[in-house]
Design a protein around this motif. Sequence first.
Motif, PDB file in Angstrom:
ATOM      1  N   ARG A 160      -5.043  10.451  -5.000  1.00 26.12           N
ATOM      2  CA  ARG A 160      -5.255  11.586  -5.903  1.00 26.12           C
ATOM      3  C   ARG A 160      -6.681  11.546  -6.448  1.00 26.12           C
ATOM      4  O   ARG A 160      -6.926  11.147  -7.585  1.00 26.12           O
ATOM      5  N   PRO A 161      -7.660  11.978  -5.643  1.00 25.69           N
ATOM      6  CA  PRO A 161      -9.058  11.898  -6.071  1.00 25.69           C
ATOM      7  C   PRO A 161      -9.383  12.793  -7.259  1.00 25.69           C
ATOM      8  O   PRO A 161     -10.445  12.639  -7.869  1.00 25.69           O
ATOM      9  N   ASP A 162      -8.481  13.715  -7.602  1.00 27.12           N
ATOM     10  CA  ASP A 162      -8.715  14.584  -8.755  1.00 27.12           C
ATOM     11  C   ASP A 162      -8.453  13.882 -10.077  1.00 27.12           C
ATOM     12  O   ASP A 162      -8.834  14.380 -11.140  1.00 27.12           O
ATOM     13  N   LEU A 163      -7.799  12.726 -10.037  1.00 25.46           N
ATOM     14  CA  LEU A 163      -7.467  11.997 -11.260  1.00 25.46           C
ATOM     15  C   LEU A 163      -8.621  11.115 -11.733  1.00 25.46           C
ATOM     16  O   LEU A 163      -9.317  10.501 -10.924  1.00 25.46           O
ATOM     17  N   GLU A 164      -8.799  11.044 -13.052  1.00 20.71           N
ATOM     18  CA  GLU A 164      -9.676  10.042 -13.652  1.00 20.71           C
ATOM     19  C   GLU A 164      -8.820   8.804 -13.883  1.00 20.71           C
ATOM     20  O   GLU A 164      -7.912   8.817 -14.716  1.00 20.71           O
ATOM     21  N   VAL A 165      -9.087   7.741 -13.141  1.00 21.30           N
ATOM     22  CA  VAL A 165      -8.223   6.563 -13.159  1.00 21.30           C
ATOM     23  C   VAL A 165      -8.878   5.416 -13.909  1.00 21.30           C
ATOM     24  O   VAL A 165     -10.030   5.053 -13.647  1.00 21.30           O
ATOM     25  N   THR A 166      -8.122   4.856 -14.851  1.00 19.08           N
ATOM     26  CA  THR A 166      -8.554   3.701 -15.627  1.00 19.08           C
ATOM     27  C   THR A 166      -7.663   2.516 -15.276  1.00 19.08           C
ATOM     28  O   THR A 166      -6.437   2.628 -15.303  1.00 19.08           O
ATOM     29  N   LEU A 167      -8.275   1.400 -14.929  1.00 20.32           N
ATOM     30  CA  LEU A 167      -7.543   0.182 -14.600  1.00 20.32           C
ATOM     31  C   LEU A 167      -7.659  -0.786 -15.768  1.00 20.32           C
ATOM     32  O   LEU A 167      -8.769  -1.174 -16.147  1.00 20.32           O
ATOM     33  N   ILE A 168      -6.517  -1.157 -16.347  1.00 22.22           N
ATOM     34  CA  ILE A 168      -6.494  -2.033 -17.508  1.00 22.22           C
ATOM     35  C   ILE A 168      -5.962  -3.403 -17.078  1.00 22.22           C
ATOM     36  O   ILE A 168      -4.845  -3.518 -16.577  1.00 22.22           O
ATOM     37  N   ILE A 219       0.820  -1.211   0.000  1.00 23.54           N
ATOM     38  CA  ILE A 219       0.000   0.000   0.000  1.00 23.54           C
ATOM     39  C   ILE A 219       0.858   1.266   0.000  1.00 23.54           C
ATOM     40  O   ILE A 219       0.725   2.127  -0.882  1.00 23.54           O
ATOM     41  N   LEU A 220       1.755   1.392   0.963  1.00 23.56           N
ATOM     42  CA  LEU A 220       2.591   2.593   0.999  1.00 23.56           C
ATOM     43  C   LEU A 220       3.620   2.591  -0.128  1.00 23.56           C
ATOM     44  O   LEU A 220       3.978   3.651  -0.652  1.00 23.56           O
ATOM     45  N   ASN A 221       4.088   1.417  -0.507  1.00 21.05           N
ATOM     46  CA  ASN A 221       4.999   1.313  -1.644  1.00 21.05           C
ATOM     47  C   ASN A 221       4.363   1.943  -2.881  1.00 21.05           C
ATOM     48  O   ASN A 221       5.017   2.671  -3.639  1.00 21.05           O
ATOM     49  N   CYS A 222       3.085   1.698  -3.082  1.00 16.90           N
ATOM     50  CA  CYS A 222       2.365   2.270  -4.222  1.00 16.90           C
ATOM     51  C   CYS A 222       1.997   3.727  -3.978  1.00 16.90           C
ATOM     52  O   CYS A 222       2.074   4.558  -4.893  1.00 16.90           O
ATOM     53  N   ALA A 223       1.592   4.052  -2.758  1.00 15.37           N
ATOM     54  CA  ALA A 223       1.170   5.424  -2.458  1.00 15.37           C
ATOM     55  C   ALA A 223       2.310   6.414  -2.644  1.00 15.37           C
ATOM     56  O   ALA A 223       2.101   7.552  -3.099  1.00 15.37           O
ATOM     57  N   LEU A 224       3.522   6.007  -2.320  1.00 15.46           N
ATOM     58  CA  LEU A 224       4.675   6.889  -2.507  1.00 15.46           C
ATOM     59  C   LEU A 224       4.887   7.236  -3.974  1.00 15.46           C
ATOM     60  O   LEU A 224       5.471   8.272  -4.307  1.00 15.46           O
ATOM     61  N   MET A 225       4.378   6.401  -4.849  1.00 11.11           N
ATOM     62  CA  MET A 225       4.479   6.646  -6.286  1.00 11.11           C
ATOM     63  C   MET A 225       3.759   7.935  -6.684  1.00 11.11           C
ATOM     64  O   MET A 225       4.078   8.541  -7.708  1.00 11.11           O
ATOM     65  N   VAL A 226       2.793   8.340  -5.879  1.00 14.22           N
ATOM     66  CA  VAL A 226       2.018   9.538  -6.216  1.00 14.22           C
ATOM     67  C   VAL A 226       2.904  10.779  -6.288  1.00 14.22           C
ATOM     68  O   VAL A 226       2.587  11.746  -6.982  1.00 14.22           O
ATOM     69  N   GLU A 227       4.034  10.736  -5.591  1.00 17.10           N
ATOM     70  CA  GLU A 227       4.942  11.882  -5.606  1.00 17.10           C
ATOM     71  C   GLU A 227       5.620  12.061  -6.958  1.00 17.10           C
ATOM     72  O   GLU A 227       6.160  13.129  -7.254  1.00 17.10           O
ATOM     73  N   ALA A 228       5.568  11.020  -7.791  1.00 17.27           N
ATOM     74  CA  ALA A 228       6.148  11.105  -9.132  1.00 17.27           C
ATOM     75  C   ALA A 228       5.127  11.585 -10.167  1.00 17.27           C
ATOM     76  O   ALA A 228       5.501  11.968 -11.279  1.00 17.27           O
ATOM     77  N   VAL A 229       3.849  11.557  -9.811  1.00 17.20           N
ATOM     78  CA  VAL A 229       2.796  11.921 -10.754  1.00 17.20           C
ATOM     79  C   VAL A 229       2.748  13.431 -10.942  1.00 17.20           C
ATOM     80  O   VAL A 229       2.722  14.192  -9.970  1.00 17.20           O
ATOM     81  N   ASP A 230       2.736  13.860 -12.184  1.00 16.32           N
ATOM     82  CA  ASP A 230       2.649  15.277 -12.505  1.00 16.32           C
ATOM     83  C   ASP A 230       1.419  15.881 -11.818  1.00 16.32           C
ATOM     84  O   ASP A 230       0.301  15.399 -12.014  1.00 16.32           O
ATOM     85  N   PRO A 231       1.587  16.945 -11.032  1.00  8.43           N
ATOM     86  CA  PRO A 231       0.442  17.558 -10.349  1.00  8.43           C
ATOM     87  C   PRO A 231      -0.632  18.053 -11.313  1.00  8.43           C
ATOM     88  O   PRO A 231      -1.799  18.167 -10.939  1.00  8.43           O
ATOM     89  N   ALA A 232      -0.237  18.335 -12.554  1.00 10.72           N
ATOM     90  CA  ALA A 232      -1.194  18.856 -13.529  1.00 10.72           C
ATOM     91  C   ALA A 232      -1.937  17.750 -14.276  1.00 10.72           C
ATOM     92  O   ALA A 232      -2.857  18.039 -15.049  1.00 10.72           O
TER      93      ALA A 232
END
Length: 221
Positions: free
Chosen positions: A88-96, A53-66
């Motif tokens: 990041r609830p502002d993102l439209e997330v698609t799971l493939i 969970i945290l391993n993945c959550a830390l990935m959010v710091e790499a996501v472009d804020p825009a």
Amino acid sequence: MLPLPDSLRPSAERLFADRLELAERFTTLLAEQGPERGLIGPREVERLWERHILNCALMVEAVDPAATTLADVGSGAGLPGVVLAIARPDLEVTLIETMQRRTTWLEEVDAELGLGLEVVRSRAEELHGVRTFDVVTARAVAALDKLARWTLPLVAEDGQLLALKGGSAADEVDKAGTVLGKLGGRDPRIEQYGIGEVEVPTTVVQVRRRAQATRKGETRG
């Protein structure tokens, strides 16, 4: 409920903020149903928070804020896609995801947590030329050279490919150089997140896709 260790709570609160309860509910769902549904190994339950969970959550710091759209390729148990959607609830997330039993799980998680996810049962290659996203993520899917062929065509111009990797990251970047260039990838770099917070920092390979990149050499495999 699988309790959040006190030592990890500051990091979890920082990353999830007022949506930490959703992260706790997702972690509990994974702990209770993951092993029997073949999503995680039984031995992974006790270290779900730190290693997953945290391993993945830390990935959010790499996501472009825009960024406004994100696709997670080979989402499986929802790692990192569901976790990033919570953070990041502002993102439209698609799971493939290709496997029916996994897409069923992801749809159930979305219904349970009310995240507004889009779940697509498909191979990434089948979406080439059809969909693009500001950010495309992948975790434990394939070596970078192969992964790039599947994912970079899904990345919008000047968007990001973010691949969660381990100790082989530098070697994979070296081997994938030619493929990345042909697919319009630029500036591959390796970043680590969570140093000093978690036992094993999150290693992310980041690749930008050139604006107006040539399509010559793209592989749809």
